[in-house]
Design a protein around this motif. Structure first.
Motif, PDB file in Angstrom:
ATOM      1  N   TYR A  62       0.230  42.212   1.661  1.00 14.96           N
ATOM      2  CA  TYR A  62      -0.664  41.335   0.906  1.00 14.96           C
ATOM      3  C   TYR A  62       0.136  40.423  -0.017  1.00 14.96           C
ATOM      4  CZ  TYR A  62      -4.322  39.864  -2.319  1.00 14.96           C
ATOM      5  OH  TYR A  62      -5.165  39.112  -3.091  1.00 14.96           O
ATOM      6  N   ASN A  63       1.070  41.008  -0.772  1.00 17.75           N
ATOM      7  CA  ASN A  63       1.889  40.215  -1.691  1.00 17.75           C
ATOM      8  C   ASN A  63       2.730  39.188  -0.948  1.00 17.75           C
ATOM      9  OD1 ASN A  63       0.864  41.567  -3.896  1.00 17.75           O
ATOM     10  ND2 ASN A  63       2.573  42.994  -4.028  1.00 17.75           N
ATOM     11  N   LYS A  64       3.242  39.550   0.219  1.00 17.63           N
ATOM     12  CA  LYS A  64       4.019  38.604   1.029  1.00 17.63           C
ATOM     13  C   LYS A  64       3.134  37.446   1.458  1.00 17.63           C
ATOM     14  CE  LYS A  64       7.447  37.329   3.824  1.00 17.63           C
ATOM     15  NZ  LYS A  64       7.678  35.919   3.615  1.00 17.63           N
ATOM     16  N   GLY A  65       1.911  37.741   1.852  1.00 15.83           N
ATOM     17  CA  GLY A  65       0.971  36.690   2.249  1.00 15.83           C
ATOM     18  C   GLY A  65       0.638  35.765   1.091  1.00 15.83           C
ATOM     19  N   VAL A  66       0.446  36.348  -0.088  1.00 16.20           N
ATOM     20  CA  VAL A  66       0.153  35.533  -1.271  1.00 16.20           C
ATOM     21  C   VAL A  66       1.346  34.635  -1.603  1.00 16.20           C
ATOM     22  CG1 VAL A  66      -0.259  35.632  -3.768  1.00 16.20           C
ATOM     23  CG2 VAL A  66      -1.563  37.105  -2.231  1.00 16.20           C
ATOM     24  N   LYS A  67       2.564  35.191  -1.543  1.00 16.56           N
ATOM     25  CA  LYS A  67       3.764  34.389  -1.831  1.00 16.56           C
ATOM     26  C   LYS A  67       3.925  33.265  -0.817  1.00 16.56           C
ATOM     27  CE  LYS A  67       6.344  37.958  -4.241  1.00 16.56           C
ATOM     28  NZ  LYS A  67       7.464  38.907  -4.192  1.00 16.56           N
ATOM     29  N   ASP A  68       3.685  33.561   0.452  1.00 17.20           N
ATOM     30  CA  ASP A  68       3.783  32.523   1.484  1.00 17.20           C
ATOM     31  C   ASP A  68       2.751  31.423   1.258  1.00 17.20           C
ATOM     32  OD1 ASP A  68       5.830  33.959   2.628  1.00 17.20           O
ATOM     33  OD2 ASP A  68       4.652  34.683   4.335  1.00 17.20           O
ATOM     34  N   ALA A  69       1.528  31.809   0.920  1.00 15.41           N
ATOM     35  CA  ALA A  69       0.472  30.824   0.657  1.00 15.41           C
ATOM     36  C   ALA A  69       0.823  29.988  -0.576  1.00 15.41           C
ATOM     37  CB  ALA A  69      -0.871  31.516   0.463  1.00 15.41           C
ATOM     38  N   GLU A  70       1.339  30.637  -1.611  1.00 16.98           N
ATOM     39  CA  GLU A  70       1.727  29.919  -2.821  1.00 16.98           C
ATOM     40  C   GLU A  70       2.820  28.898  -2.522  1.00 16.98           C
ATOM     41  OE1 GLU A  70       3.349  30.799  -7.341  1.00 16.98           O
ATOM     42  OE2 GLU A  70       3.629  32.322  -5.799  1.00 16.98           O
ATOM     43  N   ALA A  71       3.822  29.294  -1.750  1.00 16.59           N
ATOM     44  CA  ALA A  71       4.907  28.374  -1.393  1.00 16.59           C
ATOM     45  C   ALA A  71       4.363  27.194  -0.588  1.00 16.59           C
ATOM     46  CB  ALA A  71       5.984  29.112  -0.602  1.00 16.59           C
ATOM     47  N   PHE A  72       3.452  27.471   0.324  1.00 14.07           N
ATOM     48  CA  PHE A  72       2.850  26.406   1.130  1.00 14.07           C
ATOM     49  C   PHE A  72       2.127  25.397   0.241  1.00 14.07           C
ATOM     50  CE2 PHE A  72      -0.934  24.736   3.235  1.00 14.07           C
ATOM     51  CZ  PHE A  72      -0.357  24.070   4.312  1.00 14.07           C
ATOM     52  N   PHE A  73       1.270  25.922  -0.649  1.00 13.44           N
ATOM     53  CA  PHE A  73       0.488  25.031  -1.508  1.00 13.44           C
ATOM     54  C   PHE A  73       1.359  24.325  -2.544  1.00 13.44           C
ATOM     55  CE2 PHE A  73      -3.097  27.547   0.131  1.00 13.44           C
ATOM     56  CZ  PHE A  73      -3.859  26.497   0.608  1.00 13.44           C
ATOM     57  N   ARG A  74       2.394  24.996  -3.042  1.00 16.75           N
ATOM     58  CA  ARG A  74       3.306  24.324  -3.968  1.00 16.75           C
ATOM     59  C   ARG A  74       3.984  23.133  -3.282  1.00 16.75           C
ATOM     60  NH1 ARG A  74       4.253  26.493  -8.885  1.00 16.75           N
ATOM     61  NH2 ARG A  74       3.699  28.669  -9.168  1.00 16.75           N
ATOM     62  N   GLY A  75       4.361  23.319  -2.026  1.00 20.12           N
ATOM     63  CA  GLY A  75       4.959  22.221  -1.270  1.00 20.12           C
ATOM     64  C   GLY A  75       4.000  21.056  -1.122  1.00 20.12           C
ATOM     65  N   LYS A  76       2.742  21.360  -0.880  1.00 18.91           N
ATOM     66  CA  LYS A  76       1.735  20.302  -0.748  1.00 18.91           C
ATOM     67  C   LYS A  76       1.483  19.613  -2.084  1.00 18.91           C
ATOM     68  CE  LYS A  76       0.942  20.845   3.576  1.00 18.91           C
ATOM     69  NZ  LYS A  76       1.448  19.864   4.520  1.00 18.91           N
ATOM     70  N   VAL A  77       1.428  20.385  -3.173  1.00 18.79           N
ATOM     71  CA  VAL A  77       1.184  19.809  -4.498  1.00 18.79           C
ATOM     72  C   VAL A  77       2.365  18.941  -4.927  1.00 18.79           C
ATOM     73  CG1 VAL A  77       0.924  20.388  -6.952  1.00 18.79           C
ATOM     74  CG2 VAL A  77      -0.447  21.562  -5.240  1.00 18.79           C
ATOM     75  N   GLU A  78       3.580  19.377  -4.631  1.00 25.15           N
ATOM     76  CA  GLU A  78       4.753  18.590  -4.989  1.00 25.15           C
ATOM     77  C   GLU A  78       4.746  17.235  -4.288  1.00 25.15           C
ATOM     78  OE1 GLU A  78       8.037  21.132  -4.069  1.00 25.15           O
ATOM     79  OE2 GLU A  78       7.685  22.413  -5.815  1.00 25.15           O
ATOM     80  N   ASP A  79       4.154  17.159  -3.124  1.00 22.74           N
ATOM     81  CA  ASP A  79       4.090  15.919  -2.362  1.00 22.74           C
ATOM     82  C   ASP A  79       2.797  15.150  -2.630  1.00 22.74           C
ATOM     83  OD1 ASP A  79       5.289  14.128  -0.558  1.00 22.74           O
ATOM     84  OD2 ASP A  79       4.065  14.905   1.100  1.00 22.74           O
ATOM     85  N   LEU A  80       1.986  15.626  -3.557  1.00 19.36           N
ATOM     86  CA  LEU A  80       0.689  15.022  -3.833  1.00 19.36           C
ATOM     87  C   LEU A  80       0.818  13.573  -4.290  1.00 19.36           C
ATOM     88  CD1 LEU A  80      -2.267  15.763  -3.751  1.00 19.36           C
ATOM     89  CD2 LEU A  80      -2.101  16.485  -6.124  1.00 19.36           C
ATOM     90  N   THR A  81       1.792  13.290  -5.136  1.00 23.21           N
ATOM     91  CA  THR A  81       1.980  11.923  -5.621  1.00 23.21           C
ATOM     92  C   THR A  81       2.249  10.971  -4.461  1.00 23.21           C
ATOM     93  OG1 THR A  81       2.831  12.761  -7.696  1.00 23.21           O
ATOM     94  CG2 THR A  81       3.308  10.473  -7.198  1.00 23.21           C
ATOM     95  N   ALA A  82       3.114  11.352  -3.573  1.00 25.90           N
ATOM     96  CA  ALA A  82       3.434  10.498  -2.428  1.00 25.90           C
ATOM     97  C   ALA A  82       2.242  10.347  -1.497  1.00 25.90           C
ATOM     98  CB  ALA A  82       4.618  11.066  -1.664  1.00 25.90           C
ATOM     99  N   THR A  83       1.460  11.401  -1.390  1.00 26.92           N
ATOM    100  CA  THR A  83       0.306  11.382  -0.500  1.00 26.92           C
ATOM    101  C   THR A  83      -0.820  10.513  -1.050  1.00 26.92           C
ATOM    102  OG1 THR A  83       0.851  13.595   0.246  1.00 26.92           O
ATOM    103  CG2 THR A  83      -1.370  12.840   0.677  1.00 26.92           C
ATOM    104  N   CYS A  84      -1.052  10.591  -2.351  1.00 27.53           N
ATOM    105  CA  CYS A  84      -2.219   9.949  -2.955  1.00 27.53           C
ATOM    106  C   CYS A  84      -1.898   8.691  -3.756  1.00 27.53           C
ATOM    107  CB  CYS A  84      -2.934  10.945  -3.881  1.00 27.53           C
ATOM    108  SG  CYS A  84      -3.540  12.387  -3.006  1.00 27.53           S
ATOM    109  N   PHE A  85      -0.653   8.312  -3.844  1.00 28.39           N
ATOM    110  CA  PHE A  85      -0.279   7.174  -4.678  1.00 28.39           C
ATOM    111  C   PHE A  85      -0.737   5.872  -4.043  1.00 28.39           C
ATOM    112  CE2 PHE A  85       2.651   3.909  -6.216  1.00 28.39           C
ATOM    113  CZ  PHE A  85       2.468   4.055  -7.581  1.00 28.39           C
ATOM    114  N   GLU A  86      -1.314   5.019  -4.849  1.00 25.42           N
ATOM    115  CA  GLU A  86      -1.753   3.692  -4.394  1.00 25.42           C
ATOM    116  C   GLU A  86      -1.130   2.667  -5.333  1.00 25.42           C
ATOM    117  OE1 GLU A  86      -3.453   0.916  -2.050  1.00 25.42           O
ATOM    118  OE2 GLU A  86      -3.745   3.047  -1.698  1.00 25.42           O
ATOM    119  N   ASP A  87      -0.461   1.683  -4.769  1.00 25.41           N
ATOM    120  CA  ASP A  87       0.127   0.627  -5.595  1.00 25.41           C
ATOM    121  C   ASP A  87      -0.971  -0.108  -6.352  1.00 25.41           C
ATOM    122  OD1 ASP A  87       2.780   1.052  -4.877  1.00 25.41           O
ATOM    123  OD2 ASP A  87       2.577  -0.182  -3.073  1.00 25.41           O
ATOM    124  N   GLY A  88      -0.658  -0.501  -7.566  1.00 27.80           N
ATOM    125  CA  GLY A  88      -1.629  -1.237  -8.371  1.00 27.80           C
ATOM    126  C   GLY A  88      -1.755  -2.687  -7.905  1.00 27.80           C
TER     127      GLY A  88
END
Length: 85
Positions: A50-76
């Motif tokens: 269970y803990n391994k699954g939680v850590k894997d999910a956390e790493a996955f989502f952290r990777g997505k959140v770290e890339d959030l700016t690049a994904t959602c950024f819109e030039d003004g």
């Protein structure tokens, strides 16, 4: 924290445990013993999985959140830039 299974989940796992014991360990075990083995695994080994699954999910989502700016950024000022062309 032990992982708890529904009656239906337990009912589908017990025959698999019995088959494993029969074919891999050359032992016949009753339904009650298979449930005891399952309970032991869930209490002792389940938290590690269970803990391994939680850590894997956390790493996955952290990777997505770290890339959030690049994904959602819109030039003004895109309205005026697009209007000129």
């Amino acid at each position: 924290m032990a992982i708890e299974l529904t009656k239906e989940e337990t009912a589908s796992i017990v025959p698999s445990l019995q088959k494993y014991f029969r074919e891999e360990l050359d032992q016949e075990i009753s339904e009650m013993r298979a449930k005891m083995v399952l309970s032991y695994f869930l209490k002792e080994i389940g938290p590690f999985a269970y803990n391994k699954g939680v850590k894997d999910a956390e790493a996955f989502f952290r990777g997505k959140v770290e890339d959030l700016t690049a994904t959602c950024f819109e030039d003004g000022l895109t309205y005026w830039v697009k209007k000129r062309t």
